[in-house]
Design an enzyme around this catalytic site. Structure first.
Site, short mmCIF file in Angstrom:
data_model
loop_
_atom_site.label_atom_id
_atom_site.label_comp_id
_atom_site.label_asym_id
_atom_site.label_seq_id
_atom_site.Cartn_x
_atom_site.Cartn_y
_atom_site.Cartn_z
CB ALA A 83 -35.13 51.25 -49.13
N GLY A 96 -38.35 52.21 -53.00
CA GLY A 96 -38.01 53.60 -52.72
C GLY A 96 -37.65 54.38 -53.97
CD GLU A 102 -41.94 54.31 -51.36
OE1 GLU A 102 -42.85 54.25 -50.54
OE2 GLU A 102 -40.78 53.88 -51.12
CD GLU A 141 -42.04 48.96 -51.35
OE1 GLU A 141 -41.46 50.03 -51.54
OE2 GLU A 141 -42.92 48.51 -52.13
#
Length: 260
Positions: A66, A111, A114, A134
């Protein structure tokens, strides 16, 4: 639709969507997440498209994570909204009803991992690196990482990757079941094209039925999942693809000479 952060290209029934933020290693910001949601919604409703390949521009990263600079500005209420938006987009990918292949050529972190896990097939270069880092930012995965990693690789692997935040190479990801195939970097596009071509030539109703039976039925108790499978199996019998496929199979089984 014109996108700022995506490239879209069709080859027959195969659409390739490429995240195009090379200066950010294709990191996911709010705008990109919104564009991906729209792009997959369009692919769902385009009957000419049977398969989607999801890629990141360049050779360094599929998606490096992200956009941290954007995340750092969020308050808790905004963070929850951002998490929900990312989860909704990835659920859109997962429930597309058409096979989605992730092309993983470099980093797929946070991300990015993911997003890859929301795709139905993940084919990676032997140079790929994956991980959920994270924890190193004082966060947990927010776009579905804890849940999809648990389902793909099991509790032990999910806890290890999320608690320690380590990157793993493609070979380890394959062994854990996170990846479907790993190939040499110079063979990656060839392998993905071959898989995409096979899927594009398969019966679309049966493909959608398999996706539904595994993704939806697989979340049910066994008896419910079996019933879901039976209902989906029956639906295939209403399709011309099934009639043509069984007829072609029976024709191939006929002996070359009947002896009469």
């Amino acid at each position: 639709m014109a996108y700022r952060n995506l490239l879209s290209e069709d080859r027959g029934a195969i659409r390739t969507l490429t995240i195009n933020r090379p200066d950010k290693l294709n990191a996911l910001n709010r705008e990109t997440i919104g564009e991906l949601h729209v792009a997959f919604d369009q692919a769902r409703h385009d009957d000419a498209i049977r398969v989607v390949v999801l890629a990141g521009v360049g050779e360094k990263a599929f998606v490096a994570g992200a956009d941290i600079a954007e995340l750092a500005t969020l308050n808790p209420i905004e963070a929850r909204a951002a998490s929900r938006a990312g989860q909704a987009m990835m659920r859109r990918v997962e429930t597309l009803g058409k096979p989605v292949i992730a092309r993983i050529q470099g980093y797929a972190l946070g991300g990015g991992m993911e997003l890859a896990m929301s795709c139905h097939l993940r084919i990676a270069s032997d140079k790929a690196k994956l991980g959920q880092p994270e924890i190193n930012l004082g966060l947990i995965p927010g776009f579905g990482g804890t849940q999809r990693l648990l389902r793909l690789a099991g509790r032990a692997a999910a806890l290890e990757l999320c608690l320690l935040g380590h990157q793993i190479d493609a070979a380890r990801a394959l062994a854990l079941g996170v990846l479907n195939r790993v190939v040499a970097a110079d063979k990656l596009d060839e392998e993905i094209a071959a898989v995409a071509d096979q899927l594009a030539s398969s019966a679309p109703i049966a493909l959608e039925g398999i996706l539904d039976a595994v993704l939806v039925g697989g979340e049910c108790a066994l008896d419910q999942g079996l019933d879901y499978e039976a209902q989906t199996f029956a639906t295939c019998f209403a399709s011309e693809d099934m009639r043509e496929g069984t007829h072609a199979f029976l024709e191939r089984r006929k002996p070359a000479f009947s002896g009469r």
